[in-house]
Motif scaffolding. Structure first.
Motif, mmCIF file in Angstrom:
data_model
loop_
_atom_site.group_PDB
_atom_site.id
_atom_site.type_symbol
_atom_site.label_atom_id
_atom_site.label_comp_id
_atom_site.label_asym_id
_atom_site.label_seq_id
_atom_site.Cartn_x
_atom_site.Cartn_y
_atom_site.Cartn_z
ATOM 1 N N PRO A 59 116.563 29.028 38.782
ATOM 2 C CA PRO A 59 115.337 28.831 38.512
ATOM 3 C C PRO A 59 114.309 29.653 39.384
ATOM 4 N N ARG A 60 113.180 30.005 38.853
ATOM 5 C CA ARG A 60 111.982 30.774 39.488
ATOM 6 C C ARG A 60 111.806 29.838 40.791
ATOM 7 N N HIS A 61 111.357 30.627 41.726
ATOM 8 C CA HIS A 61 110.822 30.264 42.921
ATOM 9 C C HIS A 61 109.650 29.183 42.651
ATOM 10 N N ASN A 62 109.803 27.994 43.384
ATOM 11 C CA ASN A 62 108.433 27.087 43.417
ATOM 12 C C ASN A 62 108.637 26.522 44.569
ATOM 13 N N PRO A 63 107.418 26.998 45.438
ATOM 14 C CA PRO A 63 107.258 26.491 46.812
ATOM 15 C C PRO A 63 106.978 25.005 46.598
ATOM 16 N N GLU A 64 106.412 24.318 45.661
ATOM 17 C CA GLU A 64 106.372 22.671 45.368
ATOM 18 C C GLU A 64 107.421 22.038 44.890
ATOM 19 N N ARG A 65 108.627 22.534 44.854
ATOM 20 C CA ARG A 65 109.856 21.989 44.202
ATOM 21 C C ARG A 65 110.264 20.932 45.040
ATOM 22 N N VAL A 66 110.628 19.921 44.499
ATOM 23 C CA VAL A 66 111.314 18.515 45.133
ATOM 24 C C VAL A 66 112.670 18.160 44.239
ATOM 25 N N VAL A 67 113.087 17.178 44.706
ATOM 26 C CA VAL A 67 114.447 16.779 44.109
ATOM 27 C C VAL A 67 114.159 15.286 43.783
ATOM 28 N N ILE A 68 114.506 14.888 42.601
ATOM 29 C CA ILE A 68 114.606 13.702 42.048
ATOM 30 C C ILE A 68 116.259 13.216 42.316
ATOM 31 N N GLU A 69 116.497 12.445 43.226
ATOM 32 C CA GLU A 69 117.966 12.177 43.755
ATOM 33 C C GLU A 69 118.285 10.800 43.190
ATOM 34 N N ILE A 70 119.220 10.554 42.156
ATOM 35 C CA ILE A 70 119.518 9.371 41.624
ATOM 36 C C ILE A 70 120.863 8.918 42.035
ATOM 37 N N ALA A 71 120.731 7.814 43.035
ATOM 38 C CA ALA A 71 122.058 7.149 43.309
ATOM 39 C C ALA A 71 122.572 6.287 42.102
ATOM 40 N N VAL A 72 123.518 6.878 41.250
ATOM 41 C CA VAL A 72 124.028 6.381 40.083
ATOM 42 C C VAL A 72 124.970 5.144 40.297
ATOM 43 N N ASP A 73 124.537 3.851 39.576
ATOM 44 C CA ASP A 73 125.377 2.898 39.679
ATOM 45 C C ASP A 73 125.831 2.311 38.269
ATOM 46 N N ARG A 74 125.291 3.069 37.252
ATOM 47 C CA ARG A 74 125.997 2.674 36.029
ATOM 48 C C ARG A 74 125.873 3.913 35.107
ATOM 49 N N ALA A 75 127.171 3.944 34.321
ATOM 50 C CA ALA A 75 127.720 5.045 33.608
ATOM 51 C C ALA A 75 128.007 4.460 32.164
ATOM 52 N N LEU A 76 127.073 5.057 31.146
ATOM 53 C CA LEU A 76 127.288 4.640 29.574
ATOM 54 C C LEU A 76 127.856 5.928 28.770
ATOM 55 N N GLY A 77 128.339 5.889 27.863
ATOM 56 C CA GLY A 77 128.554 6.969 26.861
ATOM 57 C C GLY A 77 129.679 6.679 25.890
ATOM 58 N N LYS A 78 129.825 7.820 25.040
ATOM 59 C CA LYS A 78 130.533 7.677 23.724
ATOM 60 C C LYS A 78 131.054 9.357 23.912
ATOM 61 N N GLY A 79 132.312 9.501 23.989
ATOM 62 C CA GLY A 79 132.988 10.690 23.752
ATOM 63 C C GLY A 79 133.645 10.778 22.495
#
Length: 133
Positions: A113-133
Motif C-alpha cells: 500500500p502507498r505510504h500513509n504517515p497516519e496509518r494505524v492497525v485495527i487489531e482483532i482478537a478473534v474468538d469466533r469463526a463462521l463460514g461455509k466452504g
C-alpha cells in the motif's frame, strides 16, 4: 461452524487467498457501519488485522469503545464460500505493529500500500469463526 482454535486447512487457505473483505463496526447509536477492507489473519495468534488511516470512521468507532475494545466482524465471500471472523478490536499505533500489518497485507494482496504517515492497525482478537466452504 469452524472451530476458531482449529478451523481446518480449507478455511485457513480461504483467508490466504486474495479477497476484498468487509469490516463491520458499530456507530455510537448502535447501527452497523460496513466498509470494504483488506484483512490478514494469523491463525496461530488468532489475530486479524486491518490497516487504515487513523482518522477514518472505522478507527473512530473502535477507539470510542475504550481500552477494552469494540466488538467487530470481518467477512469475505466468493460464490457460495464465505468466512467471518468475529472478535474484540483495538487500534494499534506503534510503528512496529503498523509495519508488520503492512507487510502481512502486502503478502496477501500482492501489493504494497502507498505510504500513509497516519496509518494505524485495527487489531482483532478473534474468538469466533463462521463460514461455509
Amino acid at each position: 461452524m469452524p472451530d476458531v482454535r482449529n478451523p481446518g486447512p480449507e478455511y485457513l487457505a480461504f483467508w490466504r487467498e486474495r479477497h476484498v473483505c468487509t469490516l463491520t463496526t458499530l456507530r455510537p447509536d448502535g447501527t452497523p457501519h460496513v466498509v470494504p477492507v483488506g484483512v490478514t489473519y494469523d491463525p496461530e495468534t488468532r489475530i486479524a488485522r486491518v490497516i487504515t488511516g487513523g482518522n477514518t470512521r472505522k478507527a473512530a468507532h473502535v477507539m470510542a469503545a475504550g481500552p477494552e475494545g469494540a466488538r467487530v466482524a470481518v467477512c469475505q465471500m466468493q460464490g457460495r464460500r464465505w468466512a467471518t471472523l468475529e472478535g474484540r478490536a483495538v487500534v494499534r499505533t506503534e510503528p512496529e505493529e503498523v509495519e508488520d500489518a503492512v507487510r502481512r497485507y502486502a503478502e496477501r494482496y500482492e501489493r504494497t500500500p502507498r505510504h500513509n504517515p497516519e496509518r494505524v492497525v485495527i487489531e482483532i482478537a478473534v474468538d469466533r469463526a463462521l463460514g461455509k466452504g
